[in-house]
Scaffold this active site. Structure first.
Site, PDB file in Angstrom:
ATOM      1  N   HIS A 117       0.822  -1.209   0.000  1.00 19.12           N
ATOM      2  CA  HIS A 117       0.000   0.000   0.000  1.00 19.12           C
ATOM      3  C   HIS A 117       0.856   1.258   0.000  1.00 19.12           C
ATOM      4  O   HIS A 117       1.912   1.315   0.626  1.00 19.12           O
ATOM      5  CB  HIS A 117      -1.009   0.002   1.151  1.00 19.12           C
ATOM      6  CG  HIS A 117      -0.447   0.222   2.520  1.00 19.12           C
ATOM      7  ND1 HIS A 117      -0.329   1.465   3.090  1.00 19.12           N
ATOM      8  CD2 HIS A 117       0.009  -0.652   3.448  1.00 19.12           C
ATOM      9  CE1 HIS A 117       0.162   1.338   4.319  1.00 19.12           C
ATOM     10  NE2 HIS A 117       0.382   0.076   4.557  1.00 19.12           N
ATOM     11  N   ASP A 129       5.794   2.710   7.070  1.00 17.22           N
ATOM     12  CA  ASP A 129       4.452   2.166   6.778  1.00 17.22           C
ATOM     13  C   ASP A 129       3.723   3.093   5.809  1.00 17.22           C
ATOM     14  O   ASP A 129       3.071   4.035   6.245  1.00 17.22           O
ATOM     15  CB  ASP A 129       3.665   2.017   8.078  1.00 17.22           C
ATOM     16  CG  ASP A 129       2.281   1.406   7.844  1.00 17.22           C
ATOM     17  OD1 ASP A 129       2.044   0.864   6.758  1.00 17.22           O
ATOM     18  OD2 ASP A 129       1.459   1.488   8.766  1.00 17.22           O
ATOM     19  N   GLU A 163      -5.356   1.569   2.162  1.00 17.06           N
ATOM     20  CA  GLU A 163      -5.151   0.391   3.030  1.00 17.06           C
ATOM     21  C   GLU A 163      -5.447   0.754   4.465  1.00 17.06           C
ATOM     22  O   GLU A 163      -6.042  -0.018   5.221  1.00 17.06           O
ATOM     23  CB  GLU A 163      -3.708  -0.116   2.903  1.00 17.06           C
ATOM     24  CG  GLU A 163      -3.450  -1.442   3.634  1.00 17.06           C
ATOM     25  CD  GLU A 163      -2.947  -1.292   5.068  1.00 17.06           C
ATOM     26  OE1 GLU A 163      -2.783  -2.310   5.743  1.00 17.06           O
ATOM     27  OE2 GLU A 163      -2.732  -0.156   5.538  1.00 17.06           O
ATOM     28  N   GLU A 164      -5.019   1.947   4.850  1.00  9.74           N
ATOM     29  CA  GLU A 164      -5.144   2.356   6.253  1.00  9.74           C
ATOM     30  C   GLU A 164      -6.604   2.583   6.666  1.00  9.74           C
ATOM     31  O   GLU A 164      -6.901   2.720   7.846  1.00  9.74           O
ATOM     32  CB  GLU A 164      -4.302   3.617   6.523  1.00  9.74           C
ATOM     33  CG  GLU A 164      -2.805   3.446   6.247  1.00  9.74           C
ATOM     34  CD  GLU A 164      -2.087   2.564   7.268  1.00  9.74           C
ATOM     35  OE1 GLU A 164      -2.760   1.988   8.127  1.00  9.74           O
ATOM     36  OE2 GLU A 164      -0.853   2.461   7.168  1.00  9.74           O
ATOM     37  N   ASP A 192       4.437  -4.872   3.239  1.00 11.35           N
ATOM     38  CA  ASP A 192       3.888  -3.800   4.068  1.00 11.35           C
ATOM     39  C   ASP A 192       4.807  -3.677   5.287  1.00 11.35           C
ATOM     40  O   ASP A 192       4.738  -4.511   6.192  1.00 11.35           O
ATOM     41  CB  ASP A 192       2.456  -4.175   4.478  1.00 11.35           C
ATOM     42  CG  ASP A 192       1.751  -3.050   5.220  1.00 11.35           C
ATOM     43  OD1 ASP A 192       2.381  -2.010   5.477  1.00 11.35           O
ATOM     44  OD2 ASP A 192       0.559  -3.228   5.554  1.00 11.35           O
ATOM     45  N   HIS A 284       2.504   4.524  12.721  1.00  8.94           N
ATOM     46  CA  HIS A 284       1.290   5.355  12.626  1.00  8.94           C
ATOM     47  C   HIS A 284       1.431   6.699  13.353  1.00  8.94           C
ATOM     48  O   HIS A 284       0.435   7.278  13.761  1.00  8.94           O
ATOM     49  CB  HIS A 284       0.050   4.590  13.110  1.00  8.94           C
ATOM     50  CG  HIS A 284      -0.421   3.581  12.100  1.00  8.94           C
ATOM     51  ND1 HIS A 284      -1.558   2.830  12.250  1.00  8.94           N
ATOM     52  CD2 HIS A 284       0.106   3.208  10.902  1.00  8.94           C
ATOM     53  CE1 HIS A 284      -1.716   2.032  11.199  1.00  8.94           C
ATOM     54  NE2 HIS A 284      -0.713   2.247  10.373  1.00  8.94           N
TER      55      HIS A 284
HETATM   56  N1  DPN Z   1      -1.226  -3.228   7.867  1.00  9.87           N
HETATM   57  C1  DPN Z   1      -0.177  -2.441   8.454  1.00  9.87           C
HETATM   58  C2  DPN Z   1      -0.621  -1.007   8.521  1.00  9.87           C
HETATM   59  O1  DPN Z   1      -0.682  -0.493   7.457  1.00  9.87           O
HETATM   60  O2  DPN Z   1      -0.894  -0.455   9.571  1.00  9.87           O
HETATM   61  C3  DPN Z   1       0.422  -2.991   9.672  1.00  9.87           C
HETATM   62  C4  DPN Z   1       0.829  -4.400   9.571  1.00  9.87           C
HETATM   63  C5  DPN Z   1       1.420  -4.919   8.445  1.00  9.87           C
HETATM   64  C6  DPN Z   1       0.597  -5.218  10.642  1.00  9.87           C
HETATM   65  C7  DPN Z   1       1.755  -6.237   8.359  1.00  9.87           C
HETATM   66  C8  DPN Z   1       0.913  -6.544  10.578  1.00  9.87           C
HETATM   67  C9  DPN Z   1       1.497  -7.042   9.451  1.00  9.87           C
HETATM   68 ZN    ZN Z   2       0.933  -0.691   6.339  1.00 12.26          ZN
END
Ligand code: DPN
Ligand code: ZN
Ligand code: CA
Length: 433
Positions: A117, A129, A163-164, A192, A284
């Site tokens: 993402h 991220d 994605e978020e 990710d 984040h």
């Molecule tokens: N999905 C991610 C995010 O964008 O906050 C965090 C994440 C990624 C958590 C991969 C676990 C594994």
């Molecule tokens: Zn992420």
């Protein structure tokens, strides 16, 4: 889940490989992956940081920094010879985009897709991220072009929006793929967070999620194995963009260097870094800037992406055959044996030597369970034998050699709960021919 003394830890019996080379066990693919230049990956991250800085500090869905991020990545890919397109969608009242890039060539009916993402949260620039996965993947794609890699499979890359906000972009992409296009995607690799400042080296566990792929897992482990760096398997579940692909029956895998979870002493021992501190303390947050990147982790993961793509893309993967599924819940009472049937029809001859058995069992103590697949003639194939100790659930794809079994007939998933106290349910199971 409760803890209690581990009764027995047995290795999962997963049988042979579905397809393709086991990068750890077989000779290298015909063409070894080139090194991915860390400096180039960092240059992409610097661009994303500049974009955030000049757009109120973020690259979030619905904000100008997201669109600018898309424009940057797309321009790079176009200049390299990719066929790119933007897929527009609406989420929370704002327009979002997925960027899809196809590398011309390869078998159009056999696609290896990779993605990550590109949006950040609104709180910050989202450099780890997920500028990290986005930039690593971009540089791998540009290296494909620079080296004019012409693999047997067709290569496709995706940068997902929103994605978020709940995996919105990737889910939109998968849901709008015609069924015929969906089955052409032989695998999906997700990236990710691959540059966490206090990094772990995690590979998505093929047995930790529905449609996890042991082939993809091994291909992603290969570079770390070559470097002598231990990896750990992680069950990412529904936390990133592979989830929509997995739900659509597409084999998935991915890499991850950790987010809010704390690094243990044992992990610090084998990977370095600081125990008792999160893998990414700035997850984040506004401090997820270019200072929030471990260059070594970014380098290793970028190379690992290339290694996986080079090995997985240059082999033919046969199309999946028909898939049968039973989604009726079957309770597993304590100290009992239960069965869930699947009737297979219309499949000529015998079952394949790599019959993929998807298992989704919810249970509060996986070490209680013995799970067998019963062929129509009564032959039992064990896929789980009290492994996992107190860990919850038996969820994953297990491969059994069923080539001596006639395909048509009634197959059963037989689950025996062999210890008192914990119980569960067969949520669903499937047979992929
Ligand atoms: N999905 C991610 C995010 O964008 O906050 C965090 C994440 C990624 C958590 C991969 C676990 C594994
Ligand atoms: Zn992420
Ligand atoms: Ca029990």
């Amino acid at each position: 889940m409760r803890t209690r003394t581990l009764l027995a830890t047995l290795t999962l019996i997963t049988g042979g490989l579905l397809t393709g080379p086991a990068a750890t066990a077989l000779p290298a693919a015909p063409l070894a992956a080139p090194d991915i230049a860390l400096a180039n990956v960092q240059a992409h991250l610097n661009q994303l940081q500049t974009i955030a800085t000049s757009n109120s500090g973020n690259r979030a869905h619905g904000r100008p920094g997201y669109r600018a991020s898309i424009d940057y990545v797309q321009a790079q890919l176009n200049a390299a010879g990719y066929t790119t397109s933007l897929q527009q969608f609406t989420s929370s009242g704002a327009t979002g985009w997925n960027l899809i890039a196809d590398w011309p060539g390869g078998d159009p009916d056999s696609v290896l897709m990779s993605g990550g993402h590109l949006d950040s949260v609104t709180a910050g620039p989202g450099i780890n991220d997920n500028g990290s996965g986005s930039s690593g993947l971009l540089e791998v794609a540009l290296t494909v072009a620079r080296t004019n890699f012409q693999p047997k499979k067709h290569l496709r890359f995706g940068w997902w929006g929103a994605e978020e906000l709940g995996l919105v972009g990737s889910t939109y992409y998968v849901n709008n793929l015609p069924a015929a296009e969906r089955t052409k995607i032989r695998g999906y690799l997700n990236f990710d967070m691959i540059g966490s400042p206090n990094p772990g080296y995690f590979v998505y566990d093929s047995n930790g999620q529905p449609n996890g792929s042991i082939d993809l897992q091994r291909a992603l482990e290969a570079h770390f194995t070559a470097l002598g760096i231990p990896t750990e398997l992680t069950a990412v579940g529904g936390r990133s963009d592979h989830a929509a692909f997995a739900r659509a029956g597409i084999p998935t895998g991915g890499l991850f260097t950790g987010a809010e979870v704390t690094k243990t002493a044992a992990q610090a021992q084998k990977w370095g870094g600081t125990s008792g501190v999160a893998f990414d303390q700035c997850y984040h947050r506004a401090c997820d800037t270019t200072n929030n990147i471990n260059a070594t982790a970014l380098d290793r993961n970028s190379d690992a992406i290339a290694t996986a793509i080079w090995s997985l893309a240059d082999v033919t993967t046969p199309p999946p055959g028909p898939r049968f599924e039973n989604t009726t819940d079957v309770p597993i009472p304590d100290l009992s044996t239960v069965e869930s049937p699947i009737t297979v029809t219309g499949v000529p001859g015998n079952a394949p030597s790599a019959l993929a058995v998807g298992v989704d069992i919810k249970h509060t103590y996986s070490g209680d369970l013995i799970v067998d697949v019963i062929a129509p003639d009564g032959t039992a194939y064990n896929v789980h034998n009290r492994a996992g100790g107190s860990a919850d659930n038996v969820i994953g794809t297990f491969t059994i050699n069923a080539s001596s079994e006639v395909a048509n007939g009634t197959w059963k998933l037989r689950v025996r709960d062999a210890a008192s106290a914990d119980v569960g349910t067969i949520n669903a199971w499937s047979l992929q021919f």
